[in-house]
Design a protein around this motif. Structure first.
Motif, mmCIF file in Angstrom:
data_model
loop_
_atom_site.group_PDB
_atom_site.id
_atom_site.type_symbol
_atom_site.label_atom_id
_atom_site.label_comp_id
_atom_site.label_asym_id
_atom_site.label_seq_id
_atom_site.Cartn_x
_atom_site.Cartn_y
_atom_site.Cartn_z
ATOM 1 N N TYR A 27 0.862 -1.177 0.000
ATOM 2 C CA TYR A 27 0.000 0.000 0.000
ATOM 3 C C TYR A 27 0.900 1.229 0.000
ATOM 4 C CZ TYR A 27 -3.670 -3.215 1.451
ATOM 5 O OH TYR A 27 -4.564 -4.257 1.507
ATOM 6 N N ALA A 28 0.382 2.339 -0.540
ATOM 7 C CA ALA A 28 1.140 3.590 -0.534
ATOM 8 C C ALA A 28 1.131 4.177 0.873
ATOM 9 C CB ALA A 28 0.532 4.571 -1.523
ATOM 10 N N ALA A 29 2.290 4.657 1.320
ATOM 11 C CA ALA A 29 2.391 5.285 2.637
ATOM 12 C C ALA A 29 1.494 6.520 2.702
ATOM 13 C CB ALA A 29 3.840 5.650 2.937
ATOM 14 N N ILE A 30 1.414 7.246 1.602
ATOM 15 C CA ILE A 30 0.478 8.363 1.475
ATOM 16 C C ILE A 30 -0.661 7.835 0.628
ATOM 17 C CG2 ILE A 30 0.119 10.699 0.593
ATOM 18 C CD1 ILE A 30 3.143 11.145 1.087
ATOM 19 N N GLY A 31 -1.818 7.661 1.249
ATOM 20 C CA GLY A 31 -2.936 6.956 0.647
ATOM 21 C C GLY A 31 -3.409 7.437 -0.705
ATOM 22 N N VAL B 245 8.353 1.885 4.396
ATOM 23 C CA VAL B 245 8.227 2.802 5.535
ATOM 24 C C VAL B 245 7.492 2.175 6.719
ATOM 25 C CG1 VAL B 245 8.437 4.872 4.124
ATOM 26 C CG2 VAL B 245 6.191 3.939 4.579
ATOM 27 N N GLU B 246 6.762 1.084 6.461
ATOM 28 C CA GLU B 246 6.094 0.358 7.541
ATOM 29 C C GLU B 246 5.914 -1.094 7.117
ATOM 30 O OE1 GLU B 246 2.031 0.591 10.265
ATOM 31 O OE2 GLU B 246 2.453 2.181 8.827
ATOM 32 N N TYR B 247 6.021 -2.000 8.075
ATOM 33 C CA TYR B 247 5.882 -3.429 7.813
ATOM 34 C C TYR B 247 4.830 -4.008 8.747
ATOM 35 C CZ TYR B 247 7.159 -8.414 8.018
ATOM 36 O OH TYR B 247 7.137 -9.784 8.005
ATOM 37 N N LEU B 248 3.859 -4.719 8.176
ATOM 38 C CA LEU B 248 2.832 -5.407 8.953
ATOM 39 C C LEU B 248 2.971 -6.904 8.675
ATOM 40 C CD1 LEU B 248 -0.209 -3.091 8.171
ATOM 41 C CD2 LEU B 248 1.254 -3.049 10.189
ATOM 42 N N PRO B 249 3.538 -7.646 9.615
ATOM 43 C CA PRO B 249 3.741 -9.073 9.398
ATOM 44 C C PRO B 249 2.429 -9.779 9.090
ATOM 45 C CG PRO B 249 4.842 -8.332 11.403
ATOM 46 C CD PRO B 249 3.984 -7.210 10.932
ATOM 47 N N PRO B 250 2.445 -10.810 8.289
ATOM 48 C CA PRO B 250 3.672 -11.397 7.772
ATOM 49 C C PRO B 250 4.076 -10.897 6.385
ATOM 50 C CG PRO B 250 1.873 -12.934 7.398
ATOM 51 C CD PRO B 250 1.286 -11.716 8.082
ATOM 52 N N ARG B 251 3.157 -10.331 5.556
ATOM 53 C CA ARG B 251 3.500 -10.077 4.155
ATOM 54 C C ARG B 251 2.994 -8.742 3.618
ATOM 55 N NH1 ARG B 251 7.272 -13.191 3.104
ATOM 56 N NH2 ARG B 251 7.116 -12.652 0.943
ATOM 57 N N THR B 252 2.836 -7.732 4.463
ATOM 58 C CA THR B 252 2.305 -6.455 3.999
ATOM 59 C C THR B 252 3.266 -5.330 4.328
ATOM 60 O OG1 THR B 252 0.044 -7.239 4.322
ATOM 61 C CG2 THR B 252 0.337 -4.865 4.137
ATOM 62 N N VAL B 253 3.461 -4.434 3.355
ATOM 63 C CA VAL B 253 4.315 -3.266 3.561
ATOM 64 C C VAL B 253 3.609 -2.007 3.064
ATOM 65 C CG1 VAL B 253 6.526 -4.492 3.468
ATOM 66 C CG2 VAL B 253 5.509 -3.654 1.352
ATOM 67 N N TYR B 254 3.983 -0.895 3.657
ATOM 68 C CA TYR B 254 3.602 0.426 3.167
ATOM 69 C C TYR B 254 4.865 1.026 2.582
ATOM 70 C CZ TYR B 254 -0.971 0.221 5.316
ATOM 71 O OH TYR B 254 -2.264 -0.137 5.616
ATOM 72 N N VAL B 255 4.763 1.597 1.392
ATOM 73 C CA VAL B 255 5.943 2.054 0.676
ATOM 74 C C VAL B 255 5.789 3.485 0.185
ATOM 75 C CG1 VAL B 255 6.598 -0.270 -0.061
ATOM 76 C CG2 VAL B 255 5.111 1.109 -1.535
ATOM 77 N N SER B 256 6.927 4.089 -0.127
ATOM 78 C CA SER B 256 6.983 5.425 -0.679
ATOM 79 C C SER B 256 7.968 5.406 -1.854
ATOM 80 C CB SER B 256 7.469 6.397 0.394
ATOM 81 O OG SER B 256 7.450 7.706 -0.073
ATOM 82 N N ALA B 257 7.634 6.111 -2.933
ATOM 83 C CA ALA B 257 8.537 6.174 -4.090
ATOM 84 C C ALA B 257 9.853 6.810 -3.667
ATOM 85 C CB ALA B 257 7.890 6.976 -5.223
ATOM 86 N N MET B 258 10.961 6.271 -4.170
ATOM 87 C CA MET B 258 12.279 6.738 -3.766
ATOM 88 C C MET B 258 12.673 8.076 -4.375
ATOM 89 S SD MET B 258 14.560 3.296 -3.641
ATOM 90 C CE MET B 258 16.012 4.236 -3.240
ATOM 91 N N TYR B 259 12.332 8.313 -5.600
ATOM 92 C CA TYR B 259 12.856 9.473 -6.316
ATOM 93 C C TYR B 259 11.784 10.484 -6.659
ATOM 94 C CZ TYR B 259 16.669 6.188 -6.614
ATOM 95 O OH TYR B 259 17.647 5.282 -6.287
ATOM 96 N N GLY B 260 10.839 10.657 -5.744
ATOM 97 C CA GLY B 260 9.803 11.647 -5.926
ATOM 98 C C GLY B 260 8.800 11.309 -7.018
ATOM 99 N N GLY B 261 8.847 10.042 -7.469
ATOM 100 C CA GLY B 261 8.045 9.740 -8.620
ATOM 101 C C GLY B 261 6.935 8.838 -8.384
#
Length: 72
Positions: free
Chosen positions: A39-43, A56-72
């Protein structure tokens, strides 16, 4: 794998992440690469396939919240 060791890892989007979508990312962990639901860290963000992301966040066992690295 605990939360602290997942946060900050880099990954690549393999299934578009965005509002109303459950995306997918591949992250290098434990000496290999594993897929996680994402899921996107910013919804409101939409992160397209192939984009490099940071966990940016991990919810065990297989879910992460992520953010684009290069502003994209």
């Amino acid at each position: 794998m605990d939360e602290a060791s997942m946060v900050g890892l880099m990954g690549r989007v393999t299934g578009t992440v965005g509002p109303g979508l459950v995306g997918e990312v591949i992250v290098r962990v434990r000496g290999g690469a594993e897929h996680f639901l994402a899921y996107a860290a910013i919804g409101t963000d939409r992160i397209e396939r192939g984009t490099m992301v940071t966990v940016v966040e991990y919810l065990p066992p297989r879910t992460v919240y992520v953010s684009a690295m290069y502003g994209g």
